[in-house]
Design a protein around this motif. Structure first.
Motif, PDB file in Angstrom:
ATOM      1  N   PRO A  51      -0.416 -12.769  17.004  1.00  0.00           N
ATOM      2  CA  PRO A  51      -1.778 -13.248  17.241  1.00  0.00           C
ATOM      3  C   PRO A  51      -2.791 -12.450  16.423  1.00  0.00           C
ATOM      4  O   PRO A  51      -2.460 -11.422  15.825  1.00  0.00           O
ATOM      5  N   SER A  52      -4.027 -12.923  16.409  1.00  0.00           N
ATOM      6  CA  SER A  52      -5.092 -12.196  15.732  1.00  0.00           C
ATOM      7  C   SER A  52      -5.213 -10.798  16.309  1.00  0.00           C
ATOM      8  O   SER A  52      -5.137 -10.603  17.530  1.00  0.00           O
ATOM      9  N   GLY A  53      -5.389  -9.807  15.428  1.00  0.00           N
ATOM     10  CA  GLY A  53      -5.533  -8.432  15.876  1.00  0.00           C
ATOM     11  C   GLY A  53      -4.236  -7.693  16.100  1.00  0.00           C
ATOM     12  O   GLY A  53      -4.230  -6.551  16.543  1.00  0.00           O
ATOM     13  N   SER A  54      -3.085  -8.330  15.758  1.00  0.00           N
ATOM     14  CA  SER A  54      -1.797  -7.680  15.991  1.00  0.00           C
ATOM     15  C   SER A  54      -1.401  -6.710  14.884  1.00  0.00           C
ATOM     16  O   SER A  54      -0.414  -5.994  15.014  1.00  0.00           O
ATOM     17  N   GLY A  55      -2.155  -6.703  13.764  1.00  0.00           N
ATOM     18  CA  GLY A  55      -1.874  -5.754  12.690  1.00  0.00           C
ATOM     19  C   GLY A  55      -1.201  -6.353  11.474  1.00  0.00           C
ATOM     20  O   GLY A  55      -0.828  -5.624  10.549  1.00  0.00           O
ATOM     21  N   LYS A  56      -1.072  -7.676  11.445  1.00  0.00           N
ATOM     22  CA  LYS A  56      -0.341  -8.339  10.364  1.00  0.00           C
ATOM     23  C   LYS A  56      -0.963  -8.061   8.992  1.00  0.00           C
ATOM     24  O   LYS A  56      -0.275  -7.626   8.062  1.00  0.00           O
ATOM     25  N   SER A  57      -2.249  -8.341   8.862  1.00  0.00           N
ATOM     26  CA  SER A  57      -2.906  -8.173   7.564  1.00  0.00           C
ATOM     27  C   SER A  57      -3.003  -6.707   7.168  1.00  0.00           C
ATOM     28  O   SER A  57      -2.899  -6.373   5.982  1.00  0.00           O
ATOM     29  N   SER A  58      -3.196  -5.826   8.148  1.00  0.00           N
ATOM     30  CA  SER A  58      -3.237  -4.388   7.848  1.00  0.00           C
ATOM     31  C   SER A  58      -1.907  -3.908   7.305  1.00  0.00           C
ATOM     32  O   SER A  58      -1.849  -3.114   6.359  1.00  0.00           O
ATOM     33  N   LEU A  59      -0.812  -4.405   7.870  1.00  0.00           N
ATOM     34  CA  LEU A  59       0.518  -4.055   7.377  1.00  0.00           C
ATOM     35  C   LEU A  59       0.727  -4.584   5.961  1.00  0.00           C
ATOM     36  O   LEU A  59       1.232  -3.866   5.080  1.00  0.00           O
ATOM     37  N   LEU A  60       0.303  -5.822   5.724  1.00  0.00           N
ATOM     38  CA  LEU A  60       0.456  -6.406   4.394  1.00  0.00           C
ATOM     39  C   LEU A  60      -0.342  -5.613   3.358  1.00  0.00           C
ATOM     40  O   LEU A  60       0.148  -5.322   2.265  1.00  0.00           O
ATOM     41  N   ARG A  61      -1.561  -5.244   3.696  1.00  0.00           N
ATOM     42  CA  ARG A  61      -2.417  -4.499   2.764  1.00  0.00           C
ATOM     43  C   ARG A  61      -1.865  -3.095   2.515  1.00  0.00           C
ATOM     44  O   ARG A  61      -1.989  -2.561   1.411  1.00  0.00           O
ATOM     45  N   ALA A  62      -1.239  -2.496   3.525  1.00  0.00           N
ATOM     46  CA  ALA A  62      -0.621  -1.185   3.328  1.00  0.00           C
ATOM     47  C   ALA A  62       0.557  -1.290   2.357  1.00  0.00           C
ATOM     48  O   ALA A  62       0.735  -0.425   1.493  1.00  0.00           O
ATOM     49  N   ILE A  63       1.356  -2.336   2.491  1.00  0.00           N
ATOM     50  CA  ILE A  63       2.475  -2.546   1.566  1.00  0.00           C
ATOM     51  C   ILE A  63       1.950  -2.707   0.138  1.00  0.00           C
ATOM     52  O   ILE A  63       2.534  -2.178  -0.816  1.00  0.00           O
ATOM     53  N   ALA A  64       0.828  -3.415   0.008  1.00  0.00           N
ATOM     54  CA  ALA A  64       0.233  -3.636  -1.313  1.00  0.00           C
ATOM     55  C   ALA A  64      -0.399  -2.372  -1.885  1.00  0.00           C
ATOM     56  O   ALA A  64      -0.686  -2.308  -3.078  1.00  0.00           O
ATOM     57  N   GLY A  65      -0.624  -1.374  -1.022  1.00  0.00           N
ATOM     58  CA  GLY A  65      -1.259  -0.141  -1.474  1.00  0.00           C
ATOM     59  C   GLY A  65      -2.755  -0.142  -1.303  1.00  0.00           C
ATOM     60  O   GLY A  65      -3.452   0.735  -1.839  1.00  0.00           O
ATOM     61  N   LEU A  66      -3.292  -1.093  -0.528  1.00  0.00           N
ATOM     62  CA  LEU A  66      -4.733  -1.232  -0.358  1.00  0.00           C
ATOM     63  C   LEU A  66      -5.253  -0.552   0.897  1.00  0.00           C
ATOM     64  O   LEU A  66      -6.472  -0.525   1.106  1.00  0.00           O
ATOM     65  N   GLU A  67      -4.369  -0.040   1.728  1.00  0.00           N
ATOM     66  CA  GLU A  67      -4.766   0.714   2.923  1.00  0.00           C
ATOM     67  C   GLU A  67      -3.991   2.024   2.953  1.00  0.00           C
ATOM     68  O   GLU A  67      -2.774   2.035   2.722  1.00  0.00           O
ATOM     69  N   PRO A  68      -4.664   3.151   3.221  1.00  0.00           N
ATOM     70  CA  PRO A  68      -3.933   4.410   3.384  1.00  0.00           C
ATOM     71  C   PRO A  68      -3.029   4.337   4.604  1.00  0.00           C
ATOM     72  O   PRO A  68      -3.356   3.679   5.597  1.00  0.00           O
ATOM     73  N   CYS A  69      -1.881   4.977   4.519  1.00  0.00           N
ATOM     74  CA  CYS A  69      -0.921   4.868   5.603  1.00  0.00           C
ATOM     75  C   CYS A  69      -0.086   6.133   5.699  1.00  0.00           C
ATOM     76  O   CYS A  69      -0.028   6.942   4.772  1.00  0.00           O
ATOM     77  N   ALA A  70       0.564   6.280   6.840  1.00  0.00           N
ATOM     78  CA  ALA A  70       1.579   7.313   7.039  1.00  0.00           C
ATOM     79  C   ALA A  70       2.934   6.632   7.058  1.00  0.00           C
ATOM     80  O   ALA A  70       3.034   5.411   7.174  1.00  0.00           O
ATOM     81  N   GLY A  71       3.997   7.417   6.948  1.00  0.00           N
ATOM     82  CA  GLY A  71       5.333   6.843   6.862  1.00  0.00           C
ATOM     83  C   GLY A  71       5.718   6.597   5.420  1.00  0.00           C
ATOM     84  O   GLY A  71       5.107   7.157   4.498  1.00  0.00           O
ATOM     85  N   ASP A  72       6.696   5.739   5.209  1.00  0.00           N
ATOM     86  CA  ASP A  72       7.187   5.530   3.842  1.00  0.00           C
ATOM     87  C   ASP A  72       7.342   4.054   3.520  1.00  0.00           C
ATOM     88  O   ASP A  72       7.662   3.228   4.387  1.00  0.00           O
ATOM     89  N   ILE A  73       7.107   3.738   2.243  1.00  0.00           N
ATOM     90  CA  ILE A  73       7.352   2.410   1.676  1.00  0.00           C
ATOM     91  C   ILE A  73       8.269   2.620   0.482  1.00  0.00           C
ATOM     92  O   ILE A  73       7.969   3.447  -0.392  1.00  0.00           O
TER      93      ILE A  73
END
Length: 235
Positions: free
Chosen positions: A41-63
């Motif tokens: 659903p909206s707000g579940s983190g889908k787009s944030s996860l996609l943008r992190a994979i693309a390198g557009l959001e800072p993140c922790a962990g590994d890709i």
């Protein structure tokens, strides 16, 4: 993840915005050639996860790609392509100009490649048309062709059909599946529509409050939901 794995792997990927955790320790493997849908659903983190994979959001962990970490690799060097909801076409360029844009940026302009991509997305002969004269579905096809132009190793699609009416979305979902299969490109699709995900994707991951709670085919998820929230969402 084994160094022998071919494709994308995420390990405890986490995205935070201040005190809010948008993506919560997601671990996931998407093998080369798979079309994978992130559903929730909206707000579940889908787009944030996609943008992190693309390198557009800072993140922790590994890709990692093919077992090699790319978490510190800048977006333009990852070899990924991201297509947004509205396509973001250039109105001053014709169809061929839009599709060929990525090739020009890469220093590899090719009219033949543009023609091949227009044929792939069902727009043969549309090269000289103004994008503003196209239907919504045709514009999304142009955006998809442009995303595929530079032969990305991973295609990221953020709600690519959400701006279209229901009837057109249902028709284009099957066509999008065929295009991705014909292109053979590894794909992650973000959507809130489970029927759309079931048509397009080989496998689906359910996100709930930033956590990946279950993966499988739509039939498997409906038959064996991880919890009541998943069951209600998939009704």
């Amino acid at each position: 993840m084994s160094l022998g794995f071919a494709g994308l792997s995420l390990t405890d990927l986490t995205v935070r915005f201040g005190a809010t955790t948008a993506v919560d320790a997601v671990s996931l493997s998407v093998p080369t050639g798979e079309v994978f849908a992130l559903l929730g659903p909206s707000g579940s983190g889908k787009s944030s996860l996609l943008r992190a994979i693309a390198g557009l959001e800072p993140c922790a962990g590994d890709i990692a790609w093919d077992g090699e970490s790319i978490v510190r690799t800048p977006p333009h060097r990852r070899g990924f392509a991201l297509m947004f909801q509205d396509g973001q076409l250039f109105p001053h360029l014709d169809v061929a100009g839009n599709v060929g844009y990525a090739l020009r940026i890469a220093g590899r302009p090719s009219a033949t490649r543009v023609a091949e991509l227009l044929d792939l997305v069902g727009l043969t002969g549309f090269g000289s048309r103004r994008v503003t004269d196209l239907s919504g579905g045709e514009q999304q096809r142009v955006a998809l062709a442009r995303s595929l132009a530079a032969s990305p190793r991973l295609l990221l699609l953020d709600e690519p059909l959400s701006s279209l009416d229901r009837e057109l979305r249902e028709r284009l979902a099957g066509e999008l599946r065929q295009i991705l299969t014909d292109a053979g490109v590894t794909t992650i699709l973000v959507t809130h529509d489970h029927d759309e995900a079931g048509v397009i994707a080989d496998r689906i991951g359910i996100l709930d409050a930033g956590r990946l709670v279950q993966t499988g085919t739509l039939a498997d998820l409906r038959a064996h939901p991880a919890d009541d929230r998943v069951a209600r969402f998939l009704k």
